[in-house]
Design a protein around this motif. Sequence first.
Motif: not given
Length: 270
Positions: A215-219, A43-47, A260-269, A251-254
């Motif tokens: 965020m799944a990680t510190p920011v 579950q910690a993986l940034p799919f 770390a922030a790119w991989q940590g930000l996730r959307l839960w449904v 857009h932010l990834q570019e």
Amino acid sequence: MSWLRDALGGYLPAAWSELLLTPFAAAVDRAGRVVVLPSFGLQALPFHAFPWRGRPLLAHAEVVYSLDLPVRAGRRPADTGVWVLVVGDPLGDLGGARTEAEGIVSLLGTSGLNVSTLIGPSAEGPAVRADLSRARHFHYAGHSASAGPFGWASTLRLAHDTSLSIADIVALERVPRTVVLLSCEAGYVSHDPRAQGISLAAAFVFAGSEAVLAMATPVDEGETPLLAAAFRGEVADGPALSMMYRTGLLHLQEGTLSQAAWQGLRLWVP
């Protein structure tokens, strides 16, 4: 399953993509939406950040993280009263969070939306809980903490030594349709394979929210303005937040957002 815990820290996203996505390549290529229901430490993986056909998986399809739990129906607020609740810098020690919240209020206020603003000392527990039950969208900018066995003591920190806990969220009479939590570990997921665990983001989904961005990680405080600028528009429902997440994060990834922030930000449904 201890090898999984060791591998999590050693595998690069490309290796995980090869291991977990390539066996289902045909299905992934056809997918418009990928729903991630990981367990056993994965579950910690940034799919969403896994490389696929030369680009992140998120560029190929919508990627959301979900819970294998029932959603409480009939707990979302009616289209009356407070439309948006913005809570910012409750402890008075995050100038960036205060600026973030004030910017969101200014933007949404000009669109004619009904916005409740709780910034600094006014953002205490009773006031936040009262407005949460009337809000369709909730944006929090401040401190959060993942704590306790499997995350059950996690909190959003509020003014005057108060907080919003997992139990508080689940006990709300109604919850916002959409939630944005740009604070450290509000969507933290453990590497521990013994249990899926819980987070503040997951608690909102379990309680009935349609979509929760967290965020799944510190920011880093220096990166919160970047995140806030990408996710401060009008959000009507879960699909709208999902589209904002996908386009905003790509857009932010570019740009200048850290990996770390790119991989940590996730959307839960649900």
